[in-house]
Write a protein that holds these residues in place. Sequence first.
Motif, mmCIF file in Angstrom:
data_model
loop_
_atom_site.group_PDB
_atom_site.id
_atom_site.type_symbol
_atom_site.label_atom_id
_atom_site.label_comp_id
_atom_site.label_asym_id
_atom_site.label_seq_id
_atom_site.Cartn_x
_atom_site.Cartn_y
_atom_site.Cartn_z
ATOM 1 N N HIS A 53 -3.954 24.136 2.530
ATOM 2 C CA HIS A 53 -2.692 23.420 2.584
ATOM 3 C C HIS A 53 -2.986 21.922 2.479
ATOM 4 O O HIS A 53 -3.516 21.338 3.417
ATOM 5 N N PRO A 54 -2.714 21.278 1.315
ATOM 6 C CA PRO A 54 -2.988 19.844 1.216
ATOM 7 C C PRO A 54 -1.993 19.000 2.010
ATOM 8 O O PRO A 54 -0.804 19.346 2.085
ATOM 9 N N ARG A 55 -2.484 17.958 2.600
ATOM 10 C CA ARG A 55 -1.635 17.033 3.369
ATOM 11 C C ARG A 55 -1.777 15.638 2.792
ATOM 12 O O ARG A 55 -2.889 15.179 2.549
ATOM 13 N N ILE A 56 -0.664 14.935 2.602
ATOM 14 C CA ILE A 56 -0.676 13.554 2.131
ATOM 15 C C ILE A 56 -0.444 12.662 3.337
ATOM 16 O O ILE A 56 0.456 12.918 4.133
ATOM 17 N N HIS A 57 -1.265 11.637 3.488
ATOM 18 C CA HIS A 57 -1.098 10.721 4.611
ATOM 19 C C HIS A 57 -0.414 9.456 4.125
ATOM 20 O O HIS A 57 -1.008 8.680 3.366
ATOM 21 N N GLN A 58 0.813 9.258 4.544
ATOM 22 C CA GLN A 58 1.515 8.027 4.200
ATOM 23 C C GLN A 58 0.851 6.880 4.947
ATOM 24 O O GLN A 58 0.410 7.045 6.071
ATOM 25 N N GLY A 59 0.806 5.737 4.314
ATOM 26 C CA GLY A 59 0.050 4.630 4.888
ATOM 27 C C GLY A 59 -1.354 4.571 4.313
ATOM 28 O O GLY A 59 -2.031 3.570 4.466
ATOM 29 N N HIS A 60 -1.780 5.653 3.661
ATOM 30 C CA HIS A 60 -3.037 5.632 2.926
ATOM 31 C C HIS A 60 -2.781 5.882 1.449
ATOM 32 O O HIS A 60 -3.463 5.338 0.600
ATOM 33 N N CYS A 61 -1.793 6.747 1.161
ATOM 34 C CA CYS A 61 -1.511 7.166 -0.217
ATOM 35 C C CYS A 61 -0.959 5.996 -1.012
ATOM 36 O O CYS A 61 -0.110 5.246 -0.527
ATOM 37 N N ILE A 62 -1.452 5.822 -2.249
ATOM 38 C CA ILE A 62 -0.953 4.723 -3.085
ATOM 39 C C ILE A 62 -0.047 5.244 -4.190
ATOM 40 O O ILE A 62 0.278 4.491 -5.103
ATOM 41 N N ARG A 63 0.331 6.498 -4.165
ATOM 42 C CA ARG A 63 1.285 7.098 -5.102
ATOM 43 C C ARG A 63 0.813 6.995 -6.543
ATOM 44 O O ARG A 63 1.604 6.764 -7.449
ATOM 45 N N CYS A 64 -0.486 7.119 -6.787
ATOM 46 C CA CYS A 64 -0.973 7.033 -8.156
ATOM 47 C C CYS A 64 -0.742 8.330 -8.892
ATOM 48 O O CYS A 64 -0.683 8.344 -10.114
ATOM 49 N N GLY A 65 -0.634 9.449 -8.183
ATOM 50 C CA GLY A 65 -0.356 10.732 -8.822
ATOM 51 C C GLY A 65 -1.575 11.418 -9.399
ATOM 52 O O GLY A 65 -1.442 12.405 -10.106
ATOM 53 N N LEU A 66 -2.785 10.905 -9.102
ATOM 54 C CA LEU A 66 -3.983 11.542 -9.665
ATOM 55 C C LEU A 66 -4.212 12.926 -9.072
ATOM 56 O O LEU A 66 -4.697 13.821 -9.750
ATOM 57 N N GLU A 102 6.534 -7.626 -4.461
ATOM 58 C CA GLU A 102 7.653 -6.721 -4.153
ATOM 59 C C GLU A 102 8.630 -7.379 -3.183
ATOM 60 O O GLU A 102 9.829 -7.160 -3.271
ATOM 61 N N VAL A 103 8.100 -8.194 -2.248
ATOM 62 C CA VAL A 103 8.999 -8.923 -1.347
ATOM 63 C C VAL A 103 9.818 -9.939 -2.134
ATOM 64 O O VAL A 103 11.013 -10.109 -1.907
ATOM 65 N N LEU A 104 9.158 -10.590 -3.100
ATOM 66 C CA LEU A 104 9.894 -11.538 -3.933
ATOM 67 C C LEU A 104 10.925 -10.825 -4.793
ATOM 68 O O LEU A 104 11.992 -11.367 -5.071
ATOM 69 N N ASN A 111 0.460 -0.432 2.534
ATOM 70 C CA ASN A 111 -0.597 0.356 3.164
ATOM 71 C C ASN A 111 -1.612 -0.524 3.873
ATOM 72 O O ASN A 111 -2.195 -0.103 4.865
ATOM 73 N N CYS A 112 -1.858 -1.721 3.365
ATOM 74 C CA CYS A 112 -2.971 -2.529 3.883
ATOM 75 C C CYS A 112 -2.857 -2.824 5.377
ATOM 76 O O CYS A 112 -3.812 -2.614 6.105
ATOM 77 N N PRO A 113 -1.716 -3.314 5.904
ATOM 78 C CA PRO A 113 -1.664 -3.536 7.353
ATOM 79 C C PRO A 113 -1.661 -2.247 8.162
ATOM 80 O O PRO A 113 -1.892 -2.279 9.364
ATOM 81 N N ILE A 114 -1.416 -1.107 7.522
ATOM 82 C CA ILE A 114 -1.402 0.167 8.257
ATOM 83 C C ILE A 114 -2.809 0.743 8.329
ATOM 84 O O ILE A 114 -3.299 1.122 9.383
ATOM 85 N N GLN A 126 6.634 0.275 10.029
ATOM 86 C CA GLN A 126 5.652 0.253 8.957
ATOM 87 C C GLN A 126 6.299 0.797 7.695
ATOM 88 O O GLN A 126 7.026 1.787 7.754
ATOM 89 N N VAL A 127 6.050 0.136 6.579
ATOM 90 C CA VAL A 127 6.587 0.594 5.299
ATOM 91 C C VAL A 127 5.412 1.026 4.446
ATOM 92 O O VAL A 127 4.690 0.183 3.929
ATOM 93 N N PRO A 128 5.141 2.324 4.317
ATOM 94 C CA PRO A 128 3.986 2.744 3.531
ATOM 95 C C PRO A 128 4.249 2.596 2.036
ATOM 96 O O PRO A 128 5.397 2.530 1.588
ATOM 97 N N GLY A 129 3.170 2.561 1.280
ATOM 98 C CA GLY A 129 3.272 2.441 -0.174
ATOM 99 C C GLY A 129 2.337 1.366 -0.656
ATOM 100 O O GLY A 129 2.022 0.458 0.097
ATOM 101 N N CYS A 130 1.912 1.471 -1.887
ATOM 102 C CA CYS A 130 0.938 0.507 -2.414
ATOM 103 C C CYS A 130 1.337 0.109 -3.806
ATOM 104 O O CYS A 130 0.791 0.603 -4.757
ATOM 105 N N PRO A 131 2.285 -0.792 -3.998
ATOM 106 C CA PRO A 131 3.106 -1.436 -2.966
ATOM 107 C C PRO A 131 4.356 -0.603 -2.674
ATOM 108 O O PRO A 131 4.716 0.264 -3.454
ATOM 109 N N PRO A 132 5.034 -0.887 -1.547
ATOM 110 C CA PRO A 132 6.314 -0.233 -1.304
ATOM 111 C C PRO A 132 7.371 -0.771 -2.260
ATOM 112 O O PRO A 132 7.253 -1.893 -2.736
#
Lengths: 203, 151
Positions: free
Chosen positions: A72-85, B32-34, B92-95, B120-126
Amino acid sequence: MAFSFTYYLREFFRLEWLRKFLFVRTAPLAIPSYFRNFPELTGKTCTHHLFCMMACPAPGAIDVIRTPEGWHPRIHQGHCIRCGLCVEACPNGVLTSGRILETMFFDNTALSFSFRIDVDTERCMGCGNCAVACPVNKLIDPQMSHGGRASTDELLLKVSEGKCKVLHVEKCTGCKICEDHCPNEAISVARLLEAVHAPEEEP
Amino acid sequence: MSLLQKVKNFVRSKSIHVAYVDVGSCNGCDIEVLACLSPRYDIEQYGIYVHNNPREADILLVIGAYTPGWEEKLRSLWDKIPDPKVAIAIGNCPISGCVFNRPHSLIDPPVAKHIPIAAQVPGCPPRPTEILSAVLAMAPVVFKDYEVKKR
């Protein structure tokens, strides 16, 4: 007269205009479904090939855990950069994100992997941690002693003459466990990902 | 609730002052903030004003993975913001440090170790929409009935 003074007054003192001027907002802030977002599960069965973890460029963004129902894969928000690879790398289509799966289907593309292992002979101490930790080696020779010495040459990594030797680089799966276990940062694995068009079917 | 408090709640819901600080990011989140200021997203229509002055800010947007140059500076900057205040980690960086969180990199995430982070707003960038909805969701929680809660 269309643009007279009274027209001006009537236009700008309409209730509708005032309401718009004071309360209008831009379009609702919803994210369209075709945007590439955090990958989600499609419900297909994960076969634990770990291609998603191998392709992931962000540390700690994805892991595959074992549940009573299976892998079961898990995505960790706050680490994931949404590149889709991970979505592209998965051979079974377990993950989905935006239009990646549809685009891959219509364009007939896939990711191909190859790996290169470099051993810095200046730094390698021949401790054999890499060869012992390697999961591919474990399948080939479960009896391998500590120190990484073994009789067979079918292994991916082996210690001979006090240095680590790469024997069969084509067997590498790119997990980088050898890198994590090396005490002296002597071994490094380069992952080469290429997008290929119209991949040939396996016979 | 007194009438004065109601007036304060109304005014604060229409006037949120934001400062942003980049503690060592790649500038993707700054852009993204701008973009939030651009006509497409237009945060000023929600009553959010962006300054770069912590003394008149209510919300601090923290961007970046906390490089050593910010060791004492971020804390003192946070102390300068008058109460009620709140810090939001953007990206993501500050998280987690994101792609910079590798061996031998000179960063010290998460930023929550150094100043209290409320959201916290996740995403690179959000996306700008995500930043905007985080600010809008955080503001009533912090500023509504602030004097009542403090007592």
